[in-house]
Every structure is written in structure tokens, then in C-alpha cells.
Design a protein around this motif. Sequence first.
Motif, PDB file in Angstrom:
ATOM      1  N   GLY A 202       0.647  -1.354   0.052  1.00 54.61           N
ATOM      2  CA  GLY A 202       0.055  -0.077   0.000  1.00 54.61           C
ATOM      3  C   GLY A 202       0.934   1.301  -0.088  1.00 54.61           C
TER       4      GLY A 202
ATOM      5  N   ALA B  67      -4.991   0.619  -2.977  1.00 53.16           N
ATOM      6  CA  ALA B  67      -4.298   1.044  -1.640  1.00 53.16           C
ATOM      7  C   ALA B  67      -3.542   0.042  -1.028  1.00 53.16           C
ATOM      8  CB  ALA B  67      -5.374   1.671  -0.861  1.00 53.16           C
TER       9      ALA B  67
ATOM     10  N   GLY C 165      -4.880  -0.991   2.529  1.00 56.42           N
ATOM     11  CA  GLY C 165      -6.005  -0.483   2.062  1.00 56.42           C
ATOM     12  C   GLY C 165      -7.046  -1.351   2.363  1.00 56.42           C
TER      13      GLY C 165
END
Lengths: 311, 291
Positions: free
Chosen positions: A246, A301, A305
Motif C-alpha cells: 500500500g 491502496a 487498504g
Amino acid sequence: MRRARAGALLAALAAAPLLLSPWGLSQLSFVAIYAIAGAGLMLLAGYAGQLSLCHAAFIGIGAYAEALLQARGWPLEASLPVAAAVAALAGVAAAWPARRLAGIHLAIATLSFGFIVQEIMARWESLTGGNAGLVVAPARSLLAGTLGERGLYWLALALALAALWVLGRLLASSAGRALVALREDVVAAAILGVAPARLKTLAFALAAALAGVAGALYAHKLRFVSPEQFDWVMSIELLMMLVIGGLGSRAGIVLGAVFLIALPQLIALLRDLLPTALPPAGLELFAFGFALVLSLRHAPAGLAGVLRRRL
Amino acid sequence: MSQILSLAIAGVAAGCVYALVALGFVLIHKATGVVNFAQGELMMLGGFAGLALAAVGWPWPLALAGAALAVALCGLLAERAVLRPLIDQPHIPVVMTTLGLGFMLKGGVTMLPGWGTETHALPTPFAGRAVELAGTPVAADHLVVIGVTALLGLALFIFFRHATLGKALRATAQNPLGARLVGIPLARMHGLAWALAAGVAAVAGVLLAPVTFVHAHMGLIGLKALPAAVIGGFGSVPGAVAGGLLLGLVESFAGFYAPDGIKDVAAHVLVLAVLLWRPAGLFGGRAQENA
């Protein structure tokens, strides 16, 4: 609650040498070492938005500096900071063209820088031993004596935590905000009084210093350094690790490092289930590429994420 | 004198291969704004495609054309499946995606049972023959490489100058918004750029085969062709060709006159010098991009 969980995790990590097999400990040491280098590269690529394709060169310079200094009798307390400083100097040198370049031109300049450093490692035989490489002794310290596998792990763990902490403090400071501004819009940042060239150089120096520390530990971990370890694939793997973990998240550094170290093991397991004709190198490379393409498409992400969404 | 001539011919032949791969970098970058780090791997794929077609008995010129078509199709597919969803993303994720694509191609070819880990010869019909040129024997293979590159360059020149599709692609590169306004389908232009770049790379792969053989690692050449493209100014197709030829010549002469190792890093030293001295490249007039 959060504090208690963090404390428990820390205690588990500190106690790991007592719980894990030598092999498991070794893997965890590599995670810590990659996290140190990852913290620096995250600063550069994740927050400042500067693509460095020569991080393996900084790691290599740190590794060679450590190997050579320890071979000349320097204790860890002196050799490690010097290895970091030498790598930081290389970072400043790599940032020299970066002062005028942005985006993809910068990426190519760093790519070429990495190739040149690798060639120097291979050709400067009187110092580096050339392609035959150098055997590295276990780390010797003034305070702790000779570090075994456990000592090296604790050192790597402490330095990784320190690197993540420093990164956090830096990002919370005005310099950190200026770096993010650099990523978002160079012109606007410059108008607001950010000096792009100086800041980029600083970011490169810091990232390279952390890579140098990681390289020094890497040299002691493998007990051997040679130029082909620090090729451009290593630079790409580090970037992949951050992207999959990420970009722009500190947790992503650690998650990515775990992924990078665990993937070859997963593939080794998988290979037992697949026809034996598959050559190992190809499958691993393919899986890395596939994981990268997939995560960029479906989890921009990264693992950090995904976790944040789930929790 | 004859030494210089033969070094120059070998240099131009190697430079042609660099030029073709560099051309692919520039085509994709101009049309889509992406630097395709899988370009070298597409070239490698071309080498293997040519090998496969030759193995089933296709004559060399047909295998060359077939490999170019097959890899162009792969380029088209890669653009559609992997790159198009990332349109308008910042450059780091896109660059990383092309790197991932390159790893997949290299890993995938390496996994081909019995093929991927071996080194293969793919000789041209002129292998081993030499032609007398101004009193100097010149390998016919080198002349074939130069000839095919020149023909391909001419075809591309005519395509970009006179074909409607070529003009549309140039318009897309110059001004995507303007191109869209006059009804040029941008997405299809991206696919076209990828297909062209992949096809040209495949030709480079087959042409390189007599020199370096065909193997899964031959894509590393791409990492020298990329600096060549930058040396020529990343925005211009003739610049990419000139950068490739310059690199080929420098390597050829450095390999003979300079100490060991200089040849291998010549591309990287040259590109750093150019980037420090003229960031827009030797032939590029366009100002450097921002971030």
C-alpha cells in the motif's frame, strides 16, 4: 485497546527468537531488513512521489561498506553509521540529475545510476573482490560482542521499528508535508516556498541511508555479498513490495515486506501440487508480476487498504 | 580503416535493434503517456514467436512477419486488459503495472516446458555468409538487420505521414483533447500504439536472434533501449532511432577501444550525461514534463 494490541504484538516480536525455528527466525529477520529499506523507499516513492529504480544500489553500497569496515576491525557501533552515511552520499549523487528531472526521466536516471553502481562493484576488484564477491563475518559489536542469528534479529527488529517511527515523525513535520506537496504539485509547492531540488536531495539521502542500514544487516545475514545480488530486479521487488503493501501507508511497508518474503514459500508449497515440469524461477517471477498487476487493478491502496476496509 | 568500417557496420546493426525497441517505447509514451517497462519482454516474446514459427517450418521472412503480427496482437490485448483500466492514474502505479506485465511475460516464457530455460539459435537464411564492402568482409546478417530496419522505418514513416490512422495517432500524441474533439477514438489509438510498438519490438527480437540467440533473459536489452530513447529525446520517433544508432555505435567502438566494462555501461553513462546537460534529449525540442 489499540495500545494493548500494539504492546502484545511488540512482545511477540521480541520473543520470536525463543518461539520460532531457526528458519522462521531467518525469514522474520529478512522481513525486518526489507522493512528498513522499505521505510526509506516509501518516503521517496510513496510520499514524495519520486520513483527510484536504483534502491538495490544503495543497499549494495551499505552492504559493501559494512563488509569492508568490519573486515578492517571496525565495531558495529562505528561501521553501521558509516555504512549509512556512505549510502546517503550515493543518494545525494543519484539525486543530482533528479534536481532537474521529474517523473519518468527521473526514473530512467535512477535506473542508469543503479546499473553503473553495479558495474563498479563488479569491476573494482581490488576493493570489492569483483564478481566473486566477499565473505562477510558475523557482526561484531563493542557492547554486545559477536551477534548470532538472534542478536542480528533483535538488532534488525529494533532498527526497523526505529525507521518506521522516524518516518512517522518526519511525515508529521513541516518537511514531511512539503514532501507530500512535492508529489501532488511541484509548481504549487514551489510557489508556497518549498525548494524542490533541496527537498528531493534530502529525501534521496534519507532513503539511501536507510537502504544502507538495511544493506549492512543484509550482508551479515547472508554472510556474503556479490554484485549480482544488488541488481535492478531487487530495486523493482522493493517497489513492488510497497505497492502491494500500500503506497503512502506505514503499515503497507510491513505488510509488503511480509508478502515479499512469504510469496516464494507459498509458491514452494504450490509447486508440490503442480506438475513437476514447471521450472521454479519462472513461476515465482510470473506470480510476482501477476500479484502486482492484480493488486494495482483491484486494490490500489494495497494490503493496508484492504485491511483498513475490513477492520 | 577496414577495422573502423567493420566496427561501424556492427555498431549500426546493433543500433538498429536498439532503435526498434526504443521506437516502441516512444510510440507508446507519445500516444498514451505511459513508459512501458515490458517493452524488452515483448521483444523477447517476438524472438520466441519467431522461433516457434520457424520450428513448424515457416521460412524466415514469414516467421518474421508472423512473429510481428502475433506479438502485436499480444500488445493489443495487454493494453485492453491491463493498461486501459488504469487510464488517468498517476505514473507510479502505471509504471509498476508495466513492470508486473514484464515479469509475467518473462516468467510465463520461462515456464514453457523444454523451451523457456534453454538458449535457442534462430539463424537467418544468410547466416555465416559475408559480403565484400570496400574491401572489408561484412557479415550478411548485419546487412539483413540494417535492411529490415530501414524498410520498417520507411513503412512507419509513410504510415505516419500519409495514412489516416497514422495521422490520427499523431494527433492523439500531440493533443489528446483536440483529437477527441475531432472524433478520434482515444482508447482505440492507445490499442493501436501498443500493437505497433509490440510488433516492432517483435521484429527486433527476431533480428537480434542471430547475435545473442533467443532466451528468456534477452528482454534486458530493453533496459538499454530505454536510455537510447531518452538520449534521442523521449518525444520523437526519429530521435529514438538516432539514439538507438548512436548507442549501437558507441558500444561497438567502446567494446574495441575502451577498457572492459565501459561497453556495458555506455548506455547508462550517456543517458545520465544527456539528462544532466540537455534534459529534453539531444534531438528533443519539447520541454520536460512535470511530475
